[in-house]
Design an enzyme around this catalytic site. Structure first.
Site, mmCIF file in Angstrom:
data_model
loop_
_atom_site.group_PDB
_atom_site.id
_atom_site.type_symbol
_atom_site.label_atom_id
_atom_site.label_comp_id
_atom_site.label_asym_id
_atom_site.label_seq_id
_atom_site.Cartn_x
_atom_site.Cartn_y
_atom_site.Cartn_z
ATOM 1 N N HIS A 24 0.826 -1.207 0.000
ATOM 2 C CA HIS A 24 0.000 0.000 0.000
ATOM 3 C C HIS A 24 0.859 1.254 0.000
ATOM 4 O O HIS A 24 0.654 2.152 0.822
ATOM 5 C CB HIS A 24 -0.906 0.052 1.246
ATOM 6 C CG HIS A 24 -2.172 -0.710 1.107
ATOM 7 N ND1 HIS A 24 -2.900 -1.098 2.196
ATOM 8 C CD2 HIS A 24 -2.841 -1.146 0.024
ATOM 9 C CE1 HIS A 24 -3.970 -1.760 1.778
ATOM 10 N NE2 HIS A 24 -3.955 -1.802 0.479
ATOM 11 N N HIS A 80 -12.801 -8.125 -5.497
ATOM 12 C CA HIS A 80 -12.275 -6.800 -5.111
ATOM 13 C C HIS A 80 -11.293 -6.339 -6.180
ATOM 14 O O HIS A 80 -10.489 -7.125 -6.677
ATOM 15 C CB HIS A 80 -11.588 -6.975 -3.744
ATOM 16 C CG HIS A 80 -10.857 -5.791 -3.215
ATOM 17 N ND1 HIS A 80 -11.216 -4.497 -3.464
ATOM 18 C CD2 HIS A 80 -9.771 -5.720 -2.395
ATOM 19 C CE1 HIS A 80 -10.378 -3.684 -2.827
ATOM 20 N NE2 HIS A 80 -9.487 -4.401 -2.183
ATOM 21 N N GLU A 82 -8.729 -4.149 -6.169
ATOM 22 C CA GLU A 82 -7.368 -3.658 -5.901
ATOM 23 C C GLU A 82 -6.313 -4.528 -6.604
ATOM 24 O O GLU A 82 -6.469 -5.739 -6.762
ATOM 25 C CB GLU A 82 -7.121 -3.612 -4.376
ATOM 26 C CG GLU A 82 -6.005 -2.645 -4.016
ATOM 27 C CD GLU A 82 -5.962 -2.297 -2.528
ATOM 28 O OE1 GLU A 82 -6.763 -2.833 -1.734
ATOM 29 O OE2 GLU A 82 -5.095 -1.480 -2.172
ATOM 30 N N ASP A 84 -3.580 -5.972 -6.024
ATOM 31 C CA ASP A 84 -3.012 -7.219 -5.503
ATOM 32 C C ASP A 84 -3.901 -8.421 -5.790
ATOM 33 O O ASP A 84 -3.446 -9.565 -5.706
ATOM 34 C CB ASP A 84 -2.705 -7.118 -3.999
ATOM 35 C CG ASP A 84 -3.820 -6.545 -3.176
ATOM 36 O OD1 ASP A 84 -4.591 -5.724 -3.692
ATOM 37 O OD2 ASP A 84 -3.933 -6.912 -1.986
ATOM 38 N N HIS A 146 -12.539 -4.170 1.634
ATOM 39 C CA HIS A 146 -11.995 -2.968 2.200
ATOM 40 C C HIS A 146 -12.109 -1.757 1.275
ATOM 41 O O HIS A 146 -11.692 -0.659 1.612
ATOM 42 C CB HIS A 146 -10.551 -3.313 2.602
ATOM 43 C CG HIS A 146 -9.410 -2.542 2.132
ATOM 44 N ND1 HIS A 146 -8.548 -2.881 1.137
ATOM 45 C CD2 HIS A 146 -8.972 -1.360 2.588
ATOM 46 C CE1 HIS A 146 -7.612 -1.987 1.011
ATOM 47 N NE2 HIS A 146 -7.836 -1.045 1.874
ATOM 48 N N ASP A 165 -10.249 -9.610 1.334
ATOM 49 C CA ASP A 165 -9.350 -8.963 2.297
ATOM 50 C C ASP A 165 -9.716 -9.262 3.754
ATOM 51 O O ASP A 165 -8.842 -9.223 4.632
ATOM 52 C CB ASP A 165 -9.367 -7.445 2.102
ATOM 53 C CG ASP A 165 -8.403 -6.989 1.014
ATOM 54 O OD1 ASP A 165 -7.430 -7.713 0.740
ATOM 55 O OD2 ASP A 165 -8.619 -5.914 0.444
ATOM 56 N N TYR A 193 -2.968 -6.654 10.759
ATOM 57 C CA TYR A 193 -3.706 -6.423 9.508
ATOM 58 C C TYR A 193 -4.992 -5.655 9.807
ATOM 59 O O TYR A 193 -5.320 -4.680 9.121
ATOM 60 C CB TYR A 193 -4.010 -7.800 8.914
ATOM 61 C CG TYR A 193 -4.679 -7.828 7.572
ATOM 62 C CD1 TYR A 193 -3.933 -7.977 6.407
ATOM 63 C CD2 TYR A 193 -6.058 -7.769 7.452
ATOM 64 C CE1 TYR A 193 -4.546 -8.042 5.167
ATOM 65 C CE2 TYR A 193 -6.675 -7.835 6.225
ATOM 66 C CZ TYR A 193 -5.919 -7.975 5.085
ATOM 67 O OH TYR A 193 -6.538 -8.042 3.863
ATOM 68 N N HIS A 226 -5.351 -13.095 1.540
ATOM 69 C CA HIS A 226 -3.961 -12.955 2.000
ATOM 70 C C HIS A 226 -3.729 -13.926 3.152
ATOM 71 O O HIS A 226 -4.525 -13.977 4.097
ATOM 72 C CB HIS A 226 -3.685 -11.539 2.526
ATOM 73 C CG HIS A 226 -3.771 -10.470 1.486
ATOM 74 N ND1 HIS A 226 -2.869 -10.344 0.458
ATOM 75 C CD2 HIS A 226 -4.654 -9.457 1.318
ATOM 76 C CE1 HIS A 226 -3.193 -9.310 -0.296
ATOM 77 N NE2 HIS A 226 -4.278 -8.754 0.201
HETATM 78 FE FE1 FEO Z 1 -7.769 -4.299 -0.613
HETATM 79 FE FE2 FEO Z 1 -5.655 -7.081 -0.594
HETATM 80 O O1 FEO Z 1 -6.475 -5.545 -1.305
#
Ligand code: FEO
Length: 399
Positions: A24, A80, A82, A84, A146, A165, A193, A226
């Site tokens: 991030h 999601h 993002e 990643d 998120h 996430d 996290y 993750h």
């Molecule tokens: Fe909100 Fe693991 O990305």
């Protein structure tokens, strides 16, 4: 690597990033690396749930090829947008040319603004599902867990929640499941996290958890995007999220964070800390230039009170404590108290500026700022101890 099967015909096909140390844009230090988890559901129709960071696309493709031909994928579920989780999406869709991209409306908008492709989208919302032949993919929108586009995918035939996430941790490991790794490391990284990514969204998480629990869906495995998959004890992380998402400190610890030019502000912190410990509270001290801000923010989860200090420099606080206070403001903390302190040579504005920023961040100021001119005398040290003692007593006296 041998195939990793979570449930019959559901496989982990993600990637392990052993070396990533910042996430991030340097807001999150990942000392244990991370994983980008993606899951393949084999049925009459084949679904890939999430992808991985672009630089790991080949790992994802290789892991899918060990199970099936990626060309046969019918659906790519994007929980999601993002990077990643979608970085490898363009490469996957180059191969799986007939696959539909299944996501929320907000995610579709986000994907377009990331990749500028008019893929074959199927927009879903809470309550929608896709039947694959034997297994069903149920979708639950989870906005702001998120990002606004986020959703969970739930497979009722397996009581499996693919939570993206939520419930994740940044841990790279050769193990995939909670019963295979050190439980203390797992909870420490889960806590870190939550504190660093999710704490400002706590009220949304709390409401969503209640909604999911009330819906009566049965969950006996949680597979986040993750880190480690919760197959042994998913209730452990749901319970932890229930506590953290209250947004309130869980203990009465005191956190001292400071930045110092020549050590005088550090001496103040040390004297305060000794008095707080004598009063029976736990305290943690960080020099912002030596501590890891991701670890410091983790400790905020349990901190009832933050004492923030800085020497005065150019009529202001030092720059790294100023940056840290910016992070604190973004956390939207509730139910915590604070006070400021700092040494100075001739003007002494730093502690006042810190106090102002703490108050603007929603913390309740419980003591006027404490300042010391140049190096603390023995009398100043006693004042610092008295400051720490008064704060500890106030925290102890709270219900
Ligand atoms: Fe909100 Fe693991 O990305």
């Amino acid at each position: 690597m041998s195939k990793i099967e979570l449930k019959k015909n559901i496989f982990w096909v993600g990637a392990i990033d052993w070396n990533v140390r910042n996430f991030h844009g340097y807001t999150y230090s990942t000392k244990r690396g991370t994983t980008y988890n993606a899951y393949l559901v084999l049925d009459d129709k084949i679904a890939l749930v999430d992808t991985v960071m672009a630089s790991f696309a080949e790992d994802l493709i290789k892991n899918i090829e060990a199970i099936t031909d990626p060309l046969k994928i019918d659906y790519v579920i994007v929980n999601h947008v993002e990077d990643d989780h979608t970085g490898a999406l363009p490469k996957i869709l180059d191969i799986a040319k007939n696959a539909q991209v299944v996501c929320t409306k907000k995610c579709q908008e986000g994907l377009f603004r990331h990749y500028y492709k008019n893929w074959n989208f199927k927009i879903v919302k809470t309550g929608d599902s896709i039947f694959l032949g034997n297994k069903t993919l149920n979708f639950i929108e989870t906005p702001m867990i998120h990002w606004p586009d986020s959703m969970f995918t739930y497979i009722p035939e397996d009581n499996l929640l693919l939570s993206n996430d939520a419930f994740g941790q940044h841990i790279a490991s050769s193990e995939r499941f909670d019963d295979e790794i050190d439980g203390c490391v797992l909870m420490e990284e889960s806590e870190k996290y939550y504190a660093n990514i999710l704490i400002p969204l706590s009220f949304i998480i709390s409401a969503k958890l209640s909604e999911i629990i009330k819906s009566g869906i049965k969950v006996d495995m949680i597979a986040p995007s993750h880190g480690i998959i919760w197959r042994n004890n998913p209730a452990q992380i749901i319970k932890a999220y229930s506590g953290w998402s209250s947004g309130l400190p869980l203990k009465k610890d005191i956190l001292i964070v400071y930045e110092t030019m020549w050590g005088a502000t550090a001496k103040m912190a040390s004297a305060m800390s000794a008095a707080i410990v004598d009063e029976g509270l736990k305290v943690k001290i960080y020099d912002i230039n030596l501590g890891d801000h991701t670890e410091i923010i983790k400790d905020i989860l349990n901190a009832k009170c933050l004492l923030i200090g800085s020497s005065t420099h150019d009529n202001h606080m030092l720059p790294n404590i100023a940056g840290f206070l910016g992070l604190i403001k973004g956390l939207k903390l509730k139910g915590r108290k604070a006070a400021a302190f700092g040494s100075y040579g001739w003007s002494g504005e730093s502690a006042g500026h810190i106090e102002k920023l703490l108050a603007e961040s929603g913390l309740k100021i419980i003591n006027a700022p404490l300042t010391v001119k140049y190096v603390p005398s023995s009398q100043d040290i006693e004042s610092c101890k008295d400051f720490g003692r008064r704060i500890a007593k106030e925290i102890i006296s709270e219900e």
